[in-house]
Design an enzyme around this catalytic site. Structure first.
Site, PDB file in Angstrom:
ATOM      1  CE1 TYR A  11      16.143  43.879  30.623  1.00 38.04           C
ATOM      2  CE2 TYR A  11      13.889  44.691  30.798  1.00 38.04           C
ATOM      3  CZ  TYR A  11      15.165  44.564  31.318  1.00 38.04           C
ATOM      4  OH  TYR A  11      15.472  45.129  32.535  1.00 38.04           O
TER       5      TYR A  11
ATOM      6  CE  LYS B 103      15.429  45.568  36.274  1.00 38.83           C
ATOM      7  NZ  LYS B 103      15.679  44.122  36.050  1.00 38.83           N
TER       8      LYS B 103
ATOM      9  NE  ARG C 255      27.200  44.440  34.664  1.00 39.45           N
ATOM     10  CZ  ARG C 255      26.001  43.985  34.320  1.00 39.45           C
ATOM     11  NH1 ARG C 255      25.055  44.821  33.919  1.00 39.45           N
ATOM     12  NH2 ARG C 255      25.718  42.698  34.366  1.00 39.45           N
TER      13      ARG C 255
ATOM     14  NE  ARG D 119      20.079  43.968  40.027  1.00 36.81           N
ATOM     15  CZ  ARG D 119      20.744  43.773  38.887  1.00 36.81           C
ATOM     16  NH1 ARG D 119      21.929  43.205  38.900  1.00 36.81           N
ATOM     17  NH2 ARG D 119      20.219  44.152  37.741  1.00 36.81           N
TER      18      ARG D 119
ATOM     19  CG  ASN E 274      16.888  42.418  39.082  1.00 33.04           C
ATOM     20  OD1 ASN E 274      16.131  43.214  38.549  1.00 33.04           O
ATOM     21  ND2 ASN E 274      17.879  41.847  38.434  1.00 33.04           N
TER      22      ASN E 274
ATOM     23  CD  GLU F 191      20.889  48.647  28.366  1.00 30.86           C
ATOM     24  OE1 GLU F 191      20.694  47.419  28.398  1.00 30.86           O
ATOM     25  OE2 GLU F 191      21.281  49.296  29.363  1.00 30.86           O
TER      26      GLU F 191
ATOM     27  CG  HIS G 187      18.780  47.446  33.355  1.00 28.54           C
ATOM     28  ND1 HIS G 187      19.086  46.204  32.858  1.00 28.54           N
ATOM     29  CD2 HIS G 187      19.253  48.351  32.452  1.00 28.54           C
ATOM     30  CE1 HIS G 187      19.723  46.347  31.699  1.00 28.54           C
ATOM     31  NE2 HIS G 187      19.833  47.638  31.428  1.00 28.54           N
TER      32      HIS G 187
HETATM   33  P1  CMP Z   1      18.514  43.199  34.198  1.00 30.36           P
HETATM   34  O1  CMP Z   1      19.803  43.699  34.711  1.00 30.36           O
HETATM   35  O2  CMP Z   1      17.433  44.180  33.935  1.00 30.36           O
HETATM   36  O3  CMP Z   1      18.793  42.360  32.852  1.00 30.36           O
HETATM   37  C1  CMP Z   1      17.939  41.349  32.393  1.00 30.36           C
HETATM   38  C2  CMP Z   1      16.903  40.992  33.397  1.00 30.36           C
HETATM   39  O4  CMP Z   1      16.314  39.728  33.202  1.00 30.36           O
HETATM   40  C3  CMP Z   1      17.536  40.889  34.779  1.00 30.36           C
HETATM   41  O5  CMP Z   1      17.923  42.132  35.236  1.00 30.36           O
HETATM   42  C4  CMP Z   1      16.422  40.222  35.546  1.00 30.36           C
HETATM   43  O6  CMP Z   1      15.380  41.135  35.889  1.00 30.36           O
HETATM   44  C5  CMP Z   1      15.895  39.251  34.487  1.00 30.36           C
HETATM   45  N1  CMP Z   1      16.443  37.903  34.654  1.00 30.36           N
HETATM   46  C6  CMP Z   1      17.721  37.520  34.468  1.00 30.36           C
HETATM   47  N2  CMP Z   1      17.853  36.187  34.690  1.00 30.36           N
HETATM   48  C7  CMP Z   1      16.621  35.745  35.026  1.00 30.36           C
HETATM   49  C8  CMP Z   1      16.103  34.481  35.366  1.00 30.36           C
HETATM   50  N3  CMP Z   1      16.877  33.391  35.408  1.00 30.36           N
HETATM   51  N4  CMP Z   1      14.787  34.395  35.663  1.00 30.36           N
HETATM   52  C9  CMP Z   1      13.994  35.494  35.605  1.00 30.36           C
HETATM   53  N5  CMP Z   1      14.436  36.741  35.276  1.00 30.36           N
HETATM   54  C10 CMP Z   1      15.731  36.854  35.002  1.00 30.36           C
END
Ligand code: CMP
Length: 138
Positions: free
Chosen positions: A50, A10, A86, A103, A113, A127, A116
């Site tokens: 998303y 990211k 994961r 992470r 974070n 995806e 992904h």
């Molecule tokens: P990702 O694995 O890319 O999948 C969805 C993304 O949404 C997640 O990582 C975070 O970057 C984001 N995300 C998930 N939960 C939250 C939250 N509570 N607040 C803000 N961003 C979030």
């Protein structure tokens, strides 16, 4: 079972200059990097990727962030790729991620974070197609 997953580095991790460390970890974990490219998503593309989170309160901010800078998208292959990636990524919230996970090492917040990964075989196919159309599922 050998399978494929989609991984994204990211914008926060790219700005922090951690691309090399994350790719080294991917190779150390014995993933094959089948496809890889760097791109800058538009806001609309980030919203499309998303779309499953459209109703969530963080959708607007997440898609702003994901279109704020370049990302690297990869198709990773190995035994149990989805679950393994994961595990290597760690919990969504870096504050809760186990030491030794990506992470925990490089994430900044639950949104920023670092990486992904697909969360299921169906999601992985969707995806991979999103970014690689007819390239990634070969
Ligand atoms: P990702 O694995 O890319 O999948 C969805 C993304 O949404 C997640 O990582 C975070 O970057 C984001 N995300 C998930 N939960 C939250 C939250 N509570 N607040 C803000 N961003 C979030």
């Amino acid at each position: 079972m050998v399978e494929k997953t989609l991984a994204i580095i990211k914008p926060d991790a790219i700005k922090k200059k951690t691309i090399g460390k994350i790719i080294k970890r991917i190779e150390d974990e014995e993933f094959i990097i089948c496809e890889m490219k760097m791109l800058h998503l538009t806001k609309e593309e980030a919203q499309g990727f998303y779309i499953v989170h459209k109703a969530k309160p963080f959708y607007e901010s997440l898609t702003d962030f994901m279109s704020s800078g370049k990302i690297i998208v990869m198709v990773l292959e190995r035994e149990n790729a989805i679950y393994h990636w994961r595990t290597v990524m760690g919990a969504t919230d870096p504050a809760l991620a186990e030491p030794g996970t990506i992470r925990h090492a490089y994430g900044f917040s639950i949104e920023r974070n670092a990486v992904h990964g697909s969360d299921s075989p169906t999601t992985a196919i969707w995806e991979i197609d999103f970014f690689f159309k007819n390239e990634g599922n070969k």
